[in-house]
Design a protein around this motif. Structure first.
Motif, mmCIF file in Angstrom:
data_model
loop_
_atom_site.group_PDB
_atom_site.id
_atom_site.type_symbol
_atom_site.label_atom_id
_atom_site.label_comp_id
_atom_site.label_asym_id
_atom_site.label_seq_id
_atom_site.Cartn_x
_atom_site.Cartn_y
_atom_site.Cartn_z
ATOM 1 N N VAL A 169 0.864 -1.126 -0.196
ATOM 2 C CA VAL A 169 0.028 -0.086 0.025
ATOM 3 C C VAL A 169 0.966 1.146 -0.068
ATOM 4 N N VAL A 170 0.170 2.538 -0.587
ATOM 5 C CA VAL A 170 0.978 3.830 -0.510
ATOM 6 C C VAL A 170 -0.226 4.625 0.006
ATOM 7 N N ALA A 171 0.328 5.467 0.944
ATOM 8 C CA ALA A 171 -0.559 6.352 1.478
ATOM 9 C C ALA A 171 0.294 7.624 2.001
ATOM 10 N N GLY A 172 -0.615 8.783 2.048
ATOM 11 C CA GLY A 172 -0.179 9.981 2.638
ATOM 12 C C GLY A 172 0.300 9.986 4.308
ATOM 13 N N GLU A 173 1.336 10.992 4.665
ATOM 14 C CA GLU A 173 1.503 10.941 6.064
ATOM 15 C C GLU A 173 0.352 11.344 7.106
ATOM 16 N N ASN A 174 -0.572 11.666 6.539
ATOM 17 C CA ASN A 174 -1.864 12.365 7.410
ATOM 18 C C ASN A 174 -3.028 11.254 7.172
ATOM 19 N N TYR A 175 -2.698 9.914 6.533
ATOM 20 C CA TYR A 175 -3.794 9.035 6.002
ATOM 21 C C TYR A 175 -4.233 8.485 7.557
ATOM 22 N N ARG A 176 -5.735 8.470 7.632
ATOM 23 C CA ARG A 176 -6.188 7.829 8.741
ATOM 24 C C ARG A 176 -7.268 6.757 8.251
ATOM 25 N N PHE A 177 -7.307 5.701 8.948
ATOM 26 C CA PHE A 177 -8.137 4.531 8.427
ATOM 27 C C PHE A 177 -8.577 3.759 9.778
ATOM 28 N N GLY A 178 -9.765 2.946 9.602
ATOM 29 C CA GLY A 178 -10.250 2.244 10.556
ATOM 30 C C GLY A 178 -11.592 2.851 11.113
ATOM 31 N N TYR A 179 -12.299 2.124 11.758
ATOM 32 C CA TYR A 179 -13.504 2.710 12.330
ATOM 33 C C TYR A 179 -13.228 4.262 13.191
ATOM 34 N N LYS A 180 -13.849 5.110 12.995
ATOM 35 C CA LYS A 180 -13.601 6.314 13.209
ATOM 36 C C LYS A 180 -12.251 6.893 13.371
ATOM 37 N N ALA A 181 -11.598 6.564 12.061
ATOM 38 C CA ALA A 181 -10.246 6.979 11.760
ATOM 39 C C ALA A 181 -9.171 6.741 12.841
ATOM 40 N N ALA A 182 -9.411 5.681 13.575
ATOM 41 C CA ALA A 182 -8.588 5.230 14.666
ATOM 42 C C ALA A 182 -6.937 5.021 14.482
ATOM 43 N N GLY A 183 -6.689 4.580 13.022
ATOM 44 C CA GLY A 183 -5.391 4.225 12.773
ATOM 45 C C GLY A 183 -4.764 5.302 11.965
ATOM 46 N N ASP A 184 -3.415 5.459 12.070
ATOM 47 C CA ASP A 184 -2.647 6.677 11.617
ATOM 48 C C ASP A 184 -1.506 5.713 10.691
ATOM 49 N N ALA A 185 -0.833 6.579 9.972
ATOM 50 C CA ALA A 185 0.146 6.032 9.079
ATOM 51 C C ALA A 185 1.212 4.905 9.870
ATOM 52 N N SER A 186 1.504 5.317 10.889
ATOM 53 C CA SER A 186 2.635 4.528 11.624
ATOM 54 C C SER A 186 1.947 3.124 11.905
ATOM 55 N N GLU A 187 0.784 3.118 12.248
ATOM 56 C CA GLU A 187 0.012 1.902 12.571
ATOM 57 C C GLU A 187 -0.287 0.882 11.096
ATOM 58 N N LEU A 188 -0.577 1.885 10.027
ATOM 59 C CA LEU A 188 -0.471 1.096 8.808
ATOM 60 C C LEU A 188 0.515 0.356 8.580
ATOM 61 N N VAL A 189 1.815 1.188 8.784
ATOM 62 C CA VAL A 189 2.966 0.360 8.455
ATOM 63 C C VAL A 189 3.239 -1.024 9.211
ATOM 64 N N ARG A 190 2.772 -0.889 10.582
ATOM 65 C CA ARG A 190 3.123 -1.857 11.440
ATOM 66 C C ARG A 190 2.218 -3.123 11.230
ATOM 67 N N LEU A 191 1.020 -2.781 10.778
ATOM 68 C CA LEU A 191 -0.053 -4.049 10.481
ATOM 69 C C LEU A 191 0.257 -4.391 9.210
ATOM 70 N N CYS A 192 0.667 -3.558 8.062
ATOM 71 C CA CYS A 192 1.213 -4.292 6.819
ATOM 72 C C CYS A 192 2.225 -5.135 7.010
ATOM 73 N N ASP A 193 3.078 -4.952 7.818
ATOM 74 C CA ASP A 193 4.264 -5.841 8.189
ATOM 75 C C ASP A 193 4.031 -7.207 8.677
ATOM 76 N N GLU A 194 2.911 -7.146 9.462
ATOM 77 C CA GLU A 194 2.509 -8.131 10.308
ATOM 78 C C GLU A 194 1.638 -9.092 9.091
ATOM 79 N N PHE A 195 0.950 -8.441 8.092
ATOM 80 C CA PHE A 195 0.237 -9.253 7.312
ATOM 81 C C PHE A 195 1.199 -9.578 6.261
ATOM 82 N N GLY A 196 2.496 -9.202 6.190
ATOM 83 C CA GLY A 196 3.350 -9.465 4.877
ATOM 84 C C GLY A 196 3.058 -8.637 3.619
ATOM 85 N N MET A 197 2.576 -7.442 3.785
ATOM 86 C CA MET A 197 2.716 -6.409 2.839
ATOM 87 C C MET A 197 3.552 -5.543 2.893
#
Length: 347
Positions: A169-197
């Motif tokens: 995935v590619v996203a901007g530094e201010n990207y928020r995701f998940g319910y009520k925009a709970a996730g930020d860019a750092s969490e996106l990187v961590r979770l992608c690593d966990e799932f092999g992306m």
């Protein structure tokens, strides 16, 4: 400057000033399935994120839409230069896709508003990005926001990896995701690593004009970056040079004309077309008079025109000598208007 890997079997994750380069496992998808959609198509993935889905195998046509590719995440309303940069970075890692979310206004109760880019024109804009993306035009897939709004950040990334089969995935530094925009860019990187992306977070593309008129002081996300909100504000000002800078192209307004002959008047030297604003397929600039515009109809040669917009209508005036001999038997036709940089007498 960091050189991205050229192979789709590698990915880059960027947070702050730290780069992590690692191998990811490519997902095997036939090349024919990846190329089954034309550049103008926008596939919908309405069921792939549903919480009610069962454990049955997903149809191959759903998986093939983005499987094995690198997806840029966002809403992509304006398809501006910031969005283009996401696609550029995705293309450096693998096959680039835009994964956008639609239907947010209906779900969140926002007031409906016209799109900045007409839906039927999005394929053309993405094709124009090919020279920036290694001569590959990014493809777009859209997901109904309703089907993802209740997913927490981990569930969202899991769906990307397990159900859609994307490689990164590619996203901007201010990207928020998940319910009520709970996730930020750092969490996106961590979770992608966990799932092999792979994950690549890029800095925002800043608006070099930094025009304070177009910054909402109550919007904490507005720090001077190029955004769809900023494009809308500048269109409302009628500054088409500024709009072109933000989009990386002239703004193209589309109209659906269903009764061309009755909307057209001719004088000794000019041809004039007047259409109601209800015929517009996307967002016009501020009411006023615009010189140096271009009229586009099908495969006909572009014609220089002048555009006047009032509260109810849009009027186009062309020199008759330049105007083509149009076939009035056409019941409906889409007109395109590209705006030049000169605006006169806006009200």
């Amino acid at each position: 400057m960091v050189k991205l890997p050229s192979s789709s079997s590698s990915a880059v994750a960027f947070v702050g000033t730290i780069f992590h380069i690692r191998r990811i496992h490519p997902r095997f998808v036939s090349s024919s399935s990846l190329q089954s959609k034309s550049a103008g198509d926008i596939p919908f993935l309405p069921d792939s994120f549903s919480q009610q889905e069962d454990d049955h195998e997903k149809p191959s046509e759903v998986l093939s839409a983005v499987a094995g590719g690198i997806v840029a995440l966002g809403k992509f309303d304006a398809l501006h230069i910031g969005h283009r940069e996401l696609a550029v970075q995705a293309s450096k890692v693998g096959t680039p896709y835009l994964l956008s979310f639609v239907g947010m206004a209906e779900v969140l109760g926002w007031e409906p508003r016209p799109p900045i880019v007409a839906r039927c024109d999005r394929g053309r804009v993405l094709s124009s990005w090919a020279p920036y993306c290694g001569n590959v035009a990014p493809k777009e897939c859209q997901i109904q926001f309703m089907s993802v709004r209740h997913l927490n950040p981990r569930q969202f990334v899991e769906k990307l990896a397990e159900d859609l089969g994307v490689c990164g995935v590619v996203a901007g530094e201010n990207y928020r995701f998940g319910y009520k925009a709970a996730g930020d860019a750092s969490e996106l990187v961590r979770l992608c690593d966990e799932f092999g992306m792979g994950a690549y977070i890029i800095n925002s593309v800043m608006d070099r004009h930094q025009d304070a008129r177009n910054v909402n002081p109550y919007d904490l996300k507005e720090r001077g970056q190029v955004s769809s909100t900023r494009v809308r504000h500048v269109l409302a000002e009628g500054d088409m040079k500024y709009v072109s800078d933000l989009l990386g192209r002239p703004h193209r307004l589309l109209l659906m004309i269903e009764d061309w002959e009755n909307l057209t008047t001719t004088s000794s030297s000019t041809q004039r077309v007047s259409a109601p604003k209800s015929s517009l397929l996307n967002l016009p600039p501020k009411d006023g008079f615009y010189e140096n515009c271009t009229l586009l109809v099908g495969e006909h040669k572009p014609v220089t025109c002048r555009v006047s917009i009032d509260t109810a209508h849009i009027h186009l005036e062309m020199d008759r000598a330049e105007f083509f001999d149009y076939d009035y038997s056409q019941n409906s036709q889409v007109l395109g208007i590209e705006f030049g940089e000169l605006r006169v007498n806006c009200v």
